[in-house]
Every structure is written in structure tokens, then in C-alpha cells.
Design a protein around this motif. Structure first.
Motif, PDB file in Angstrom:
ATOM      1  N   ALA A   1       0.790  -1.232   0.000  1.00 53.42           N
ATOM      2  CA  ALA A   1       0.000   0.000   0.000  1.00 53.42           C
ATOM      3  C   ALA A   1       0.819   1.278   0.000  1.00 53.42           C
TER       4      ALA A   1
ATOM      5  N   LEU B   1       1.796   2.960  -6.743  1.00 53.39           N
ATOM      6  CA  LEU B   1       0.434   2.562  -7.140  1.00 53.39           C
ATOM      7  C   LEU B   1      -0.452   2.390  -5.905  1.00 53.39           C
TER       8      LEU B   1
ATOM      9  N   SER C   1       1.006  -3.350   4.470  1.00 50.00           N
ATOM     10  CA  SER C   1       2.299  -2.853   3.979  1.00 50.00           C
ATOM     11  C   SER C   1       3.409  -3.413   4.863  1.00 50.00           C
ATOM     12  N   ARG C   2       4.625  -3.417   4.313  1.00 52.77           N
ATOM     13  CA  ARG C   2       5.755  -3.820   5.164  1.00 52.77           C
ATOM     14  C   ARG C   2       5.968  -2.779   6.256  1.00 52.77           C
TER      15      ARG C   2
ATOM     16  N   VAL D   1       2.134  -6.391   6.410  1.00 47.62           N
ATOM     17  CA  VAL D   1       2.061  -7.499   5.459  1.00 47.62           C
ATOM     18  C   VAL D   1       3.355  -7.496   4.662  1.00 47.62           C
TER      19      VAL D   1
ATOM     20  N   ASP E   1       7.745 -11.618   2.453  1.00 46.37           N
ATOM     21  CA  ASP E   1       8.957 -12.335   2.861  1.00 46.37           C
ATOM     22  C   ASP E   1       8.863 -12.865   4.294  1.00 46.37           C
TER      23      ASP E   1
ATOM     24  N   ILE F   1      -0.777  -6.027  -4.864  1.00 43.98           N
ATOM     25  CA  ILE F   1       0.091  -5.242  -5.742  1.00 43.98           C
ATOM     26  C   ILE F   1       1.410  -5.991  -5.822  1.00 43.98           C
ATOM     27  N   SER F   2       1.790  -6.338  -7.041  1.00 47.39           N
ATOM     28  CA  SER F   2       2.953  -7.208  -7.227  1.00 47.39           C
ATOM     29  C   SER F   2       4.183  -6.615  -6.544  1.00 47.39           C
ATOM     30  N   ALA F   3       4.994  -7.513  -5.993  1.00 44.81           N
ATOM     31  CA  ALA F   3       6.239  -7.098  -5.331  1.00 44.81           C
ATOM     32  C   ALA F   3       7.382  -7.506  -6.245  1.00 44.81           C
TER      33      ALA F   3
ATOM     34  N   ARG G   1       7.645 -14.917  -3.054  1.00 42.13           N
ATOM     35  CA  ARG G   1       6.732 -13.962  -2.408  1.00 42.13           C
ATOM     36  C   ARG G   1       5.289 -14.220  -2.830  1.00 42.13           C
TER      37      ARG G   1
ATOM     38  N   HIS H   1       5.519 -12.540 -13.374  1.00 42.17           N
ATOM     39  CA  HIS H   1       4.085 -12.210 -13.491  1.00 42.17           C
ATOM     40  C   HIS H   1       3.315 -13.380 -14.099  1.00 42.17           C
TER      41      HIS H   1
ATOM     42  N   LEU I   1       3.059  -0.510 -19.107  1.00 44.52           N
ATOM     43  CA  LEU I   1       4.107   0.293 -18.458  1.00 44.52           C
ATOM     44  C   LEU I   1       3.581   1.703 -18.219  1.00 44.52           C
ATOM     45  N   TYR I   2       3.879   2.208 -17.021  1.00 39.50           N
ATOM     46  CA  TYR I   2       3.390   3.525 -16.621  1.00 39.50           C
ATOM     47  C   TYR I   2       4.065   4.637 -17.445  1.00 39.50           C
TER      48      TYR I   2
ATOM     49  N   PHE J   1       6.819   5.670 -15.392  1.00 42.30           N
ATOM     50  CA  PHE J   1       8.013   4.819 -15.538  1.00 42.30           C
ATOM     51  C   PHE J   1       8.799   5.262 -16.771  1.00 42.30           C
TER      52      PHE J   1
HETATM   53  N1  LIG Z   1       3.750  -1.076 -15.033  1.00 43.53           N
HETATM   54  C1  LIG Z   1       4.887  -0.428 -14.717  1.00 43.53           C
HETATM   55  O1  LIG Z   1       5.338   0.503 -15.417  1.00 43.53           O
HETATM   56  C2  LIG Z   1       5.637  -0.808 -13.493  1.00 43.53           C
HETATM   57  C3  LIG Z   1       6.785  -0.096 -13.163  1.00 43.53           C
HETATM   58  C4  LIG Z   1       7.451  -0.436 -11.998  1.00 43.53           C
HETATM   59  C5  LIG Z   1       6.986  -1.485 -11.218  1.00 43.53           C
HETATM   60  N2  LIG Z   1       5.887  -2.164 -11.585  1.00 43.53           N
HETATM   61  C6  LIG Z   1       5.349  -3.314 -10.796  1.00 43.53           C
HETATM   62  O2  LIG Z   1       4.168  -2.873 -10.180  1.00 43.53           O
HETATM   63  C7  LIG Z   1       4.312  -2.889  -8.757  1.00 43.53           C
HETATM   64  C8  LIG Z   1       3.682  -1.649  -8.185  1.00 43.53           C
HETATM   65  O3  LIG Z   1       4.219  -0.527  -8.847  1.00 43.53           O
HETATM   66  P1  LIG Z   1       4.609   0.762  -8.028  1.00 43.53           P
HETATM   67  O4  LIG Z   1       4.780   1.839  -9.015  1.00 43.53           O
HETATM   68  O5  LIG Z   1       3.679   0.964  -6.904  1.00 43.53           O
HETATM   69  O6  LIG Z   1       6.036   0.297  -7.497  1.00 43.53           O
HETATM   70  P2  LIG Z   1       6.808   0.815  -6.189  1.00 43.53           P
HETATM   71  O7  LIG Z   1       6.450   2.212  -5.878  1.00 43.53           O
HETATM   72  O8  LIG Z   1       8.225   0.439  -6.383  1.00 43.53           O
HETATM   73  O9  LIG Z   1       6.196  -0.098  -5.045  1.00 43.53           O
HETATM   74  C9  LIG Z   1       6.703  -1.399  -4.871  1.00 43.53           C
HETATM   75  C10 LIG Z   1       5.674  -2.201  -4.149  1.00 43.53           C
HETATM   76  O10 LIG Z   1       6.123  -3.505  -3.828  1.00 43.53           O
HETATM   77  C11 LIG Z   1       5.697  -3.803  -2.488  1.00 43.53           C
HETATM   78  N3  LIG Z   1       6.600  -4.807  -1.944  1.00 43.53           N
HETATM   79  C12 LIG Z   1       7.936  -4.909  -2.118  1.00 43.53           C
HETATM   80  N4  LIG Z   1       8.415  -5.937  -1.410  1.00 43.53           N
HETATM   81  C13 LIG Z   1       7.352  -6.498  -0.780  1.00 43.53           C
HETATM   82  C14 LIG Z   1       7.196  -7.596   0.104  1.00 43.53           C
HETATM   83  N5  LIG Z   1       8.248  -8.311   0.505  1.00 43.53           N
HETATM   84  N6  LIG Z   1       5.958  -7.882   0.558  1.00 43.53           N
HETATM   85  C15 LIG Z   1       4.895  -7.144   0.191  1.00 43.53           C
HETATM   86  N7  LIG Z   1       4.967  -6.101  -0.651  1.00 43.53           N
HETATM   87  C16 LIG Z   1       6.198  -5.780  -1.124  1.00 43.53           C
HETATM   88  C17 LIG Z   1       5.799  -2.485  -1.757  1.00 43.53           C
HETATM   89  O11 LIG Z   1       4.961  -2.514  -0.645  1.00 43.53           O
HETATM   90  P3  LIG Z   1       5.172  -1.864   0.815  1.00 43.53           P
HETATM   91  O12 LIG Z   1       6.510  -1.173   0.856  1.00 43.53           O
HETATM   92  O13 LIG Z   1       4.018  -0.935   1.051  1.00 43.53           O
HETATM   93  O14 LIG Z   1       5.105  -3.030   1.716  1.00 43.53           O
HETATM   94  C18 LIG Z   1       5.305  -1.538  -2.868  1.00 43.53           C
HETATM   95  O15 LIG Z   1       3.930  -1.457  -2.935  1.00 43.53           O
HETATM   96  C19 LIG Z   1       5.830  -3.013  -8.525  1.00 43.53           C
HETATM   97  O16 LIG Z   1       6.096  -3.705  -7.328  1.00 43.53           O
HETATM   98  C20 LIG Z   1       6.277  -3.789  -9.736  1.00 43.53           C
HETATM   99  O17 LIG Z   1       6.031  -5.180  -9.563  1.00 43.53           O
HETATM  100  C21 LIG Z   1       5.186  -1.836 -12.696  1.00 43.53           C
END
Ligand SMILES: NC(=O)c1ccc[n+]([C@@H]2O[C@H](COP(=O)([O-])OP(=O)(O)OC[C@H]3O[C@@H](n4cnc5c(N)ncnc54)[C@H](OP(=O)(O)O)[C@@H]3O)[C@@H](O)[C@H]2O)c1
Length: 267
Positions: A7, A11, A29-30, A39, A42, A58-60, A71, A105, A126-127, A130
């Protein structure tokens, strides 16, 4: 109860802001704020989803494949064990299969399809933000990202948050569905440069790899992630635009990706 994992990421922050007025939402959230729940995929001890009807995962994804797979296995298994009603997973668009990070994924999607859960897969493109992170102009006003003449159907992260909220708050009609969520306009290096009054002089992949490595900020697994992103865009694999899925799930016109890109570059 609806729980959001991850969270505090970019995103996740947008998603939780949209749900701030609901008292049936739990922030996972961690590092949760007061009122939230810890949450960490790991740390299996934190994966107690008792009472959760819908889990938005939300993918990690920022790690090596084996770490991400472990994970996601942990969170899906825990959701099955707790009898979660529906799991919504943020994945990667189908045309992203050439990206090194696609594998984890697709593994997760396959695991979900074989699970005992109701599920929905949001295949996020892709965002635009990004794109701003990997293809911004340098201090000399030149965009050197090696995009060639390729384009990316980038999507504003806020639109993906809107879709995630819509699906997660009423998941039943979306059960068993996989949605491709890409933008309506494909953006190339020349488009980005024109929008910012910059110039576009794409470097080679080799020069870019060298520059990323020399900067010393990328972890080893992130170098091929970045390079495969450039290469897939340049190869024309990521330019397929929205077939109406994004627009339909939003119930409105998507935000222009070029504006999200510009806003993100300008900070
Ligand atoms: N479509 C795209 O362009 C794009 C770009 C970058 C990444 N992504 C993917 O989309 C996800 C969300 O994007 P975002 O922009 O929000 O990325 P972000 O800001 O880097 O956030 C990363 C997310 O991963 C979570 N996470 C990392 N390790 C974790 C763990 N051990 N257990 C639970 N949650 C964990 C974090 O949660 P907490 O810190 O809150 O626990 C956080 O929400 C990324 O994690 C990545 O898989 C997509």
C-alpha cells in the motif's frame, strides 16, 4: 473486508487514497501507518488474511525472479488457507512478454488460475511515469534513451489505480477475467522530445548498459530489466494501444499518457 498489499508504493498510495473514506478497507504494507496491518510477503507470519473478502495484491516485483515467485506463492497460499473470497493481482501487459520481469508475473497468473480462489488479473501496461524515469532528458536537454523508432502505449498510473479500485470494490463481475490495460497513444522518443522541447538522440544499448552500470545505482538484476524494456520498445513490441478495455473499465477517457510523462519529468 478489502485488504490492499503493497500500500505504500506509488500505485498502492494512489489506490488507498481513493478508498480513504471506507471503513471496510485495511491497508497492508511492510511499513504500515497506524491502523494498517504489517504485510510482508517475505515474512509468512504476517500473512494472516482471516476475514479478508477481497485481497488486492500489488505485485512485489523489484527482485530476482526466484524471490518474486516465492513472495507471490506465499501470499496466494496464505489467501487460500484463510478462505479469501477473491484475489485481484496487478500483473504486466501481455505484450510485455519480452521483458525480463514478465516471467514472474506469468508464473503468478498461472498459480492463480490453478488456485482455489476467485481471481482477476489486471495486466498493467508500463506507466507513463516509468517512461519518465527511464527516458527523461539529461541535463543537456537530450533524451538518449535507446528507444529507436519504437513506441510505448504508456498508461497513466492514476488510471491503473482507478481500475484497481473499481475491480477490487466490486470483484464478482470480474471473476476469472484478465484485463489488458495499455494506453490509447503510443509514445516514442521523438514524441517525448517534442513535448518537452528537447532533442532525441538515442544511444546504443551497449552505451546505455555501460552508463547504467557506471552510475552504480542499479542492482545487478535491474540492469537487464532496464535494457529489456528499452529493447522491447525499440523492437516495436509495446506499441499496441488500448482495444477499449481500459476506457471501458474507467468509464471515461483515459488520462493522456504524454501529460503524465511530462508532469513526472517536471516533478
Ligand atoms: N507497469 C509499470 O510501469 C511498473 C513499473 C514499476 C513497477 N511495476 C510493478 O508494479 C508494482 C507496483 O508498482 P509501483 O509503481 O507501486 O512500485 P513501487 O512504488 O516500487 O512499489 C513497490 C511495491 O512492492 C511492495 N513490496 C515490495 N516488497 C514487498 C514484500 N516483501 N511484501 C509485500 N509487498 C512488497 C511495496 O509494498 P510496501 O513497501 O508498502 O510493503 C510496494 O507497494 C511493482 O512492485 C512492480 O512489480 C510496474
Amino acid at each position: 473486508m478489502l485488504m490492499i498489499t503493497g500500500a505504500t508504493g506509488a500505485l498502492g498510495t494512489l489506490v488507498t487514497a481513493r478508498l480513504a473514506d471506507r471503513d471496510d478497507v485495511v491497508i497492508g504494507s511492510r511499513s504500515p501507518a497506524p491502523g494498517g496491518r504489517r504485510v510482508d510477503f517475505d515474512d509468512p507470519a504476517t500473512l494472516d488474511f482471516t476475514g479478508v473478502d477481497t485481497l488486492l495484491v500489488i505485485s512485489a516485483g523489484a527482485a530476482e525472479d526466484d524471490v518474486v515467485i516465492t513472495r507471490h506463492e506465499a501470499v496466494i497460499s496464505a489467501a487460500e488457507k484463510a478462505g479469501v473470497g477473491h484475489l485481484v493481482y496487478t500483473s504486466l501487459s501481455g505484450d510485455g512478454d519480452h521483458l525480463t520481469y514478465a516471467l514472474a508475473h506469468r508464473w503468478t497468473e498461472r498459480r492463480l488460475r490453478g488456485s482455489s480462489l476467485e481471481w482477476t488479473v489486471l495486466r498493467n501496461g508500463l506507466y507513463a511515469e516509468f517512461l519518465a524515469a527511464v527516458a527523461a532528458p539529461g541535463p543537456d536537454g537530450t533524451i538518449a534513451a535507446p528507444l529507436g523508432t519504437g513506441r510505448l502505449a504508456a498508461v497513466a498510473r492514476e488510471d491503473l489505480a482507478d481500475v484497481a479500485v473499481r475491480v477490487a470494490t466490486d470483484p464478482a463481475p470480474h471473476s476469472g477475467r484478465t484485463y489488458e490495460l495499455v494506453g490509447e497513444q503510443a509514445l516514442g522518443g521523438a514524441d517525448l522530445a517534442a513535448a518537452l522541447d528537447a532533442t532525441y538522440e538515442p544511444a546504443t544499448l551497449a552505451a546505455t548498459r555501460e552508463a547504467i552500470t557506471a552510475a552504480g545505482q542499479a542492482l545487478p538484476f535491474q540492469v537487464p530489466m532496464l535494457l529489456s524494456t528499452y529493447s522491447a520498445i525499440a523492437g516495436g513490441f509495446l506499441d499496441r494501444t488500448d482495444d477499449g478495455t481500459l476506457r471501458s473499465l474507467l468509464g471515461r477517457e483515459p488520462r493522456p499518457a504524454i501529460e503524465a510523462y511530462m508532469a513526472s519529468v517536471r516533478g
